[in-house]
Design an enzyme around this catalytic site. Structure first.
Site, mmCIF file in Angstrom:
data_model
loop_
_atom_site.group_PDB
_atom_site.id
_atom_site.type_symbol
_atom_site.label_atom_id
_atom_site.label_comp_id
_atom_site.label_asym_id
_atom_site.label_seq_id
_atom_site.Cartn_x
_atom_site.Cartn_y
_atom_site.Cartn_z
ATOM 1 N N ASP A 8 13.656 30.875 13.213
ATOM 2 C CA ASP A 8 12.687 31.551 14.074
ATOM 3 C C ASP A 8 12.855 33.042 13.785
ATOM 4 O O ASP A 8 13.755 33.682 14.320
ATOM 5 C CB ASP A 8 12.964 31.239 15.544
ATOM 6 N N GLU A 67 8.993 29.467 10.950
ATOM 7 C CA GLU A 67 7.758 29.645 11.710
ATOM 8 C C GLU A 67 6.824 30.597 10.981
ATOM 9 O O GLU A 67 7.256 31.606 10.432
ATOM 10 C CB GLU A 67 8.093 30.198 13.098
ATOM 11 N N ASP A 139 15.915 31.796 21.151
ATOM 12 C CA ASP A 139 15.574 31.909 19.727
ATOM 13 C C ASP A 139 16.202 30.782 18.912
ATOM 14 O O ASP A 139 15.596 30.277 17.966
ATOM 15 C CB ASP A 139 15.991 33.273 19.182
#
EC number: 3.1.21.10
Length: 173
Positions: A8, A67, A139
């Site tokens: 992430d 991502e 996160d």
């Protein structure tokens, strides 16, 4: 047995999560955050690159999932996020990992069941799916969710290629 590294990305905090996949069984391996406390962007990018490289060297994942960039309200934030993604991807490619990218809505849809899920919902589902004793950091939970998404979506592609995917009205059964 396959190890998947989910990332992430962020210019200040980059979450990472590793899971092991054996058939349909997912097992937690490790997770955490790479925190960059310096102000200048080149040094932050260097720290992200070094951190991701170290994780890859230590855990030797088979797949790398990250991502995708979303359109932020602030263009400067989107550019910084893109730079953080870029150095993480370079760290993976430099160690001969294939890179898979997933949109945030796709990750939330896969893990929670709705693309508009809140961070707390993602944390809860990651905890439940991986049988963790506590919620991971936000996160790190997002990174684990990205790895879980890769497992689920790659399994569906494999089943489709083998002709074993059951579809009814265009949906998975």
């Amino acid at each position: 047995m396959t190890i998947i590294l989910g990332i992430d990305p962020g210019s200040r905090v980059t979450g990472y999560g590793l899971i092991r996949q054996q058939g349909r069984q997912l097992t937690y391996v490790a997770s955490g955050c790479i925190r960059t406390v310096v102000d200048d962007m080149p040094t932050r990018l260097k720290l992200i690159y070094a951190g991701v490289s170290e994780i890859i060297t230590q855990f030797k994942p088979d797949f790398f999932a990250i991502e995708q960039v979303f359109m932020a309200k602030n263009p400067d934030s989107a550019l910084k996020l893109g730079q953080a993604r870029g150095v993480a991807i370079v760290a993976a490619v430099n160690q001969d990992l294939e890179v898979f990218e997933y949109a945030a809505r796709q990750v939330k849809q896969t893990v929670v069941g709705t693309g508009a899920a809140e961070k707390a919902q993602v944390q809860h589902m990651v905890r439940s799916l991986l049988k963790l004793s506590a919620n991971p950091q936000a996160d790190a939970a997002d990174a684990l969710a990205i790895a879980i998404t890769h497992c689920h979506l790659s399994q569906n592609v494999l089943r489709m290629s083998e002709g074993r995917l059951n579809l009814a009205r265009g949906r998975l059964k």
